[in-house]
Design an enzyme around this catalytic site. Structure first.
Site, PDB file in Angstrom:
ATOM      1  N   GLU A   1     124.375  42.817  67.391  1.00 40.72           N
ATOM      2  CA  GLU A   1     123.947  41.564  66.752  1.00 40.72           C
ATOM      3  C   GLU A   1     122.588  41.672  66.071  1.00 40.72           C
ATOM      4  OE1 GLU A   1     123.302  37.972  69.054  1.00 40.72           O
ATOM      5  OE2 GLU A   1     122.774  39.155  70.806  1.00 40.72           O
TER       6      GLU A   1
ATOM      7  N   ARG B   1     117.841  28.040  64.596  1.00 38.61           N
ATOM      8  CA  ARG B   1     119.130  27.334  64.548  1.00 38.61           C
ATOM      9  C   ARG B   1     119.910  27.620  63.270  1.00 38.61           C
ATOM     10  NH1 ARG B   1     119.393  23.299  68.349  1.00 38.61           N
ATOM     11  NH2 ARG B   1     121.057  22.289  67.172  1.00 38.61           N
TER      12      ARG B   1
ATOM     13  N   LYS C   1     124.044  43.297  72.291  1.00 34.84           N
ATOM     14  CA  LYS C   1     122.648  43.243  71.822  1.00 34.84           C
ATOM     15  C   LYS C   1     122.474  44.166  70.619  1.00 34.84           C
ATOM     16  CE  LYS C   1     121.554  40.369  73.213  1.00 34.84           C
ATOM     17  NZ  LYS C   1     122.171  39.504  74.149  1.00 34.84           N
TER      18      LYS C   1
ATOM     19  N   GLU D   1     127.182  43.702  77.464  1.00 33.23           N
ATOM     20  CA  GLU D   1     125.982  43.011  77.012  1.00 33.23           C
ATOM     21  C   GLU D   1     125.078  43.951  76.203  1.00 33.23           C
ATOM     22  OE1 GLU D   1     125.191  40.119  76.604  1.00 33.23           O
ATOM     23  OE2 GLU D   1     123.009  40.072  76.491  1.00 33.23           O
TER      24      GLU D   1
ATOM     25  N   TRP E   1     122.432  26.340  58.620  1.00 34.33           N
ATOM     26  CA  TRP E   1     123.404  27.403  58.881  1.00 34.33           C
ATOM     27  C   TRP E   1     124.677  26.917  58.220  1.00 34.33           C
ATOM     28  CZ3 TRP E   1     128.131  28.303  61.323  1.00 34.33           C
ATOM     29  CH2 TRP E   1     128.438  29.651  61.578  1.00 34.33           C
TER      30      TRP E   1
ATOM     31  N   CYS F   1     122.004  24.551  62.411  1.00 33.67           N
ATOM     32  CA  CYS F   1     121.152  23.707  61.579  1.00 33.67           C
ATOM     33  C   CYS F   1     120.120  23.016  62.477  1.00 33.67           C
ATOM     34  CB  CYS F   1     121.889  22.630  60.813  1.00 33.67           C
ATOM     35  SG  CYS F   1     123.100  23.252  59.658  1.00 33.67           S
TER      36      CYS F   1
ATOM     37  N   LYS G   1     121.225  30.351  66.726  1.00 41.90           N
ATOM     38  CA  LYS G   1     120.975  30.361  68.165  1.00 41.90           C
ATOM     39  C   LYS G   1     122.036  29.567  68.931  1.00 41.90           C
ATOM     40  CE  LYS G   1     118.615  31.229  71.898  1.00 41.90           C
ATOM     41  NZ  LYS G   1     118.912  32.549  72.478  1.00 41.90           N
TER      42      LYS G   1
ATOM     43  N   HIS H   1     142.174  56.037  78.253  1.00 43.65           N
ATOM     44  CA  HIS H   1     143.319  55.285  77.702  1.00 43.65           C
ATOM     45  C   HIS H   1     143.114  54.963  76.232  1.00 43.65           C
ATOM     46  CE1 HIS H   1     144.874  54.980  81.755  1.00 43.65           C
ATOM     47  NE2 HIS H   1     143.622  54.742  82.132  1.00 43.65           N
TER      48      HIS H   1
ATOM     49  N   ASN I   1     123.164  17.908  60.885  1.00 41.69           N
ATOM     50  CA  ASN I   1     123.575  19.077  61.670  1.00 41.69           C
ATOM     51  C   ASN I   1     124.936  18.750  62.257  1.00 41.69           C
ATOM     52  OD1 ASN I   1     123.810  21.215  63.507  1.00 41.69           O
ATOM     53  ND2 ASN I   1     122.609  20.155  65.056  1.00 41.69           N
ATOM     54  N   GLY I   2     125.953  19.554  61.931  1.00 39.97           N
ATOM     55  CA  GLY I   2     127.282  19.306  62.482  1.00 39.97           C
ATOM     56  C   GLY I   2     128.352  19.491  61.418  1.00 39.97           C
TER      57      GLY I   2
HETATM   58  O1  M6R Z   1     123.696  28.738  74.470  1.00 42.57           O
HETATM   59  P1  M6R Z   1     124.838  29.534  75.036  1.00 42.57           P
HETATM   60  O2  M6R Z   1     124.455  30.340  76.204  1.00 42.57           O
HETATM   61  O3  M6R Z   1     126.055  28.708  75.285  1.00 42.57           O
HETATM   62  O4  M6R Z   1     125.205  30.553  73.860  1.00 42.57           O
HETATM   63  C1  M6R Z   1     126.300  31.403  73.964  1.00 42.57           C
HETATM   64  C2  M6R Z   1     126.290  32.455  72.879  1.00 42.57           C
HETATM   65  O5  M6R Z   1     126.343  31.853  71.619  1.00 42.57           O
HETATM   66  C3  M6R Z   1     125.059  33.354  72.935  1.00 42.57           C
HETATM   67  O6  M6R Z   1     124.918  33.961  74.177  1.00 42.57           O
HETATM   68  C4  M6R Z   1     125.153  34.453  71.846  1.00 42.57           C
HETATM   69  O7  M6R Z   1     126.199  35.325  72.128  1.00 42.57           O
HETATM   70  C5  M6R Z   1     123.838  35.201  71.726  1.00 42.57           C
HETATM   71  N1  M6R Z   1     123.502  35.389  70.346  1.00 42.57           N
HETATM   72  C6  M6R Z   1     123.868  36.547  72.335  1.00 42.57           C
HETATM   73  O8  M6R Z   1     122.647  37.208  72.240  1.00 42.57           O
END
Ligand code: M6R
Length: 609
Positions: free
Chosen positions: A489, A27, A486, A482, A74, A2, A604, A505, A98-99
């Site tokens: 997501e 956010r 990517k 990673e 969110w 949020c 984010k 395995h 927010n929270g």
């Molecule tokens: O702000 P942070 O680095 O703590 O965030 C961690 C994860 O939420 C963040 O890396 C998330 O996995 C991303 N969407 C990946 O692209």
């Protein structure tokens, strides 16, 4: 999660708030809304969906007040809908939040017994009623807000307006970020800097347990007991355009292309070219105990966790110090063996990830010293860690993290070389060789980015597959994880990352013509091993996409598609090999028409559990 914005001044508040919300949309984007106080009274507009839907809703309206609140959501309590969208109102009180309020059920039941009626399923509406309840009991606006927030448990950043007190806004911070912006005859607050940057560079991050009363010409700060606190704005030299797309189609693409710059900024002023050594400023000196660290423990989430996994290979290789790595949400709920001799390193782009914050607090309770590797200046992880190493990568807006990852890796190399020099494990000559490799990375990255067309061609060929396997060995294993993260997501395609040595395995059972297998095959310690993994997949008719530093013909001949990476010391390859994987995910998502910068269900910063 949020984003909230508040404005009070002499200008029309609506366009400023809508612009701020657009800049905070990373956010959360389930719904959005604004509340503007005009001479004619209060106008609240809310809409399920993105900010563009809200903009459409108000397009033909004249809403000309000079103070207001905005929110982009969110969803936590209550599904995304017009009714659950913020701002929420109870009588004359309007709230954006927010929270998460943990004792929301009890407080809502208490207020219901006192005759309050609720229109939404949100914990936020309860806060508005709670404040209204105190105002009805005779307390002034400020006092009522203080009384209410003292009853709340959980995390909350609030923006609050009272229709009968039209000369001020109130904002409150407890475990969710708020930055105050100090302008001329106008003041603002928001969940993050980008919403404020176009209006002023004078800002201040509020601390937990504080409230600010904001008028056009003053900001008064206090703690929850009402005791006054000094306001100390600093100047932040970040231009608003840094948080804009600058000609790129998406923030993600822009941020991928910013990486040569971003990693240069991480290295800036930290490499001493005359002595070929590292300096990390006035933190991290030997006196702070770095020379006597017995173990290092990385804690992080998502992409930052993958940087921590690569960090294990980097730090163990360079310093000889044993390293553990934990997902922060796991670390915080067990009994991790960190103590006085441990340096716990929290990696977080935002510095506001709830689990990562909880992990450093736990480490501190267990006497471990803590270090934050953060991008966002003055964020919670940065402030609460004993020391902080900023990545200085610039604002990362896209939900999918890219430049944060490569700049976190650079921070880890710098830290490892620095520790190695302090302990004597790294000789001056060795440090000089490491540094030469580090400084060569930005131009090598440039060369990779120039080959975007090659990635587009691969993406076109493979965008229709529904499952991908990403394989790497050694330091390329975290890169495989990673790359898979990517892809899944932003394109919603199922992708798994695995250590290549593990396929026999289990995962090899999945291999066949319908599942592309992405190999990260870099020259080094385990190159022959991964080449034989490629052969095993080939023998089972797997489709092979290789990202390789190989100069020979074996890997290209075995692969259906190949992308060549520049050859460098294997230990530094993740900074290069991850970038074409980011581009591949990006172009597959673009071809499939997904919302790249705002993938569904994500936000984010994950500021809630
Ligand atoms: O702000 P942070 O680095 O703590 O965030 C961690 C994860 O939420 C963040 O890396 C998330 O996995 C991303 N969407 C990946 O692209």
């Amino acid at each position: 999660m949020c984003g909230i914005v508040g404005y009070i001044g002499k200008r029309h508040a609506l366009p400023i708030i809508l612009d701020g919300l657009k800049r905070l949309e990373y956010r959360g984007y389930d719904s959005s809304g604004v509340a503007i106080l005009t001479e004619a009274g209060l106008t609240i507009k809310r809409r399920k969906g993105k900010i563009k839907d809200l903009v459409e809703l108000v397009r033909h309206e004249t809403i000309d007040g000079t103070m207001g609140l905005g929110h982009t959501r969110w969803a936590t309590h209550g599904k995304p809908s017009d009714e659950n969208a913020h701002p929420h109102r109870a009588g004359d009180v309007v709230v954006v939040h927010n929270g998460i309020i943990e004792n929301y059920t009890e407080l809502r039941a208490f207020l219901k017994d006192r005759g309050h009626h609720f229109k939404s399923e949100t914990d936020t509406e309860m806060i508005a009623h709670l404040i209204e309840d105190h105002i009805k009991a005779g307390e002034p606006f400020e006092g009522a807000v203080l009384s209410a927030v003292r009853l709340l448990k959980g995390s909350f950043a609030l923006g609050i307006m009272h229709v009968k007190t039209p000369d001020r806004l109130i904002t409150v911070r407890e475990a969710s970020p708020i930055v105050l912006g100090f302008g001329n005859d106008e003041n603002l607050f928001a969940s993050d800097m980008p919403a404020i940057l176009p209006y002023t560079d004078r800002m201040m991050f509020m601390k937990d347990g504080t409230m600010a009363v904001i008028t056009p010409d003053a900001v008064r700060l206090m703690d929850f007991s009402g005791r006054g606190l000094p306001t100390e704005p600093g100047r932040y030299d970040i231009s608003a355009t840094m948080a804009e797309k600058g000609g790129y189609k998406h923030f993600m693409q822009k941020e991928i292309f910013e990486q040569p710059h971003a990693i240069t900024d991480t290295m800036r002023d930290r490499i001493l070219f005359d002595t070929k050594d590292i300096t990390l400023g006035d933190v991290l000196l030997e006196e702070k105990g770095l020379g006597s660290v017995k173990r290092i423990h990385f804690v992080a989430c998502g992409t930052s966790y993958h940087a921590g996994l690569a960090g294990k290979y980097i730090v163990e290789e360079i310093t000889g110090i044993p390293v553990d790595v934990d997902v922060a949400s796991e670390f915080r709920y067990r009994t991790p063996l960190v103590n006085k001799g441990t340096l716990t390193i929290a990696i977080s782009q935002s510095g506001e990830t709830a689990d990562t914050i909880a992990a450093i607090r736990l480490a501190q309770r267990q006497q471990s010293s803590t270090l934050g590797i953060c991008n966002v200046i003055d964020s919670t992880v940065a402030r609460e860690s004993d020391q902080v190493l900023y990545t200085h990568a610039g604002p990362e807006i896209s939900v999918a993290s890219t430049k944060a990852f490569t700049s976190q890796l650079i921070a880890i190399y710098l830290l490892a070389i620095h520790i190695g020099r302090i302990t004597g494990r790294v000789s001056r000559q060795q440090a000089s060789a490491y540094i030469d490799t580090l400084v060569s990375l930005p131009s090598l990255l440039d060369a990779i980015l120039k080959q975007e067309d090659r990635i587009v061609a691969i993406a076109k060929e493979y965008s229709r597959y529904s499952d991908f396997l990403y394989l790497g060995r050694g330091i390329s294993y975290p890169v495989a994880l990673e790359g898979a993260l990517k892809l899944k997501e932003i394109s919603y395609i199922h992708a798994e990352g695995y250590p290549a040595g593990e396929i026999k395995h289990g995962p090899i059972a999945l291999v066949g013509p319908d599942m592309p297998v992405v190999f990260i095959a870099v020259k080094g310690r385990v190159y022959d091993k991964i080449r034989s993994n490629i052969e095993q997949v080939k023998a089972r008719d797997g489709k092979i996409i290789s990202f390789t530093t190989a100069d020979g013909r074996e890997v290209p001949e075995l692969s259906d598609a190949v992308f060549f990476l520049p050859a460098i010391d294997e230990l530094f390859t993740p900074v290069l090999s991850v970038v074409p994987l980011q581009m591949l995910a990006y172009h597959i998502a673009v071809l499939n028409g997904t919302d790249v910068d705002q993938p569904k269900n994500l936000a984010k910063s994950v500021t809630v559990e």
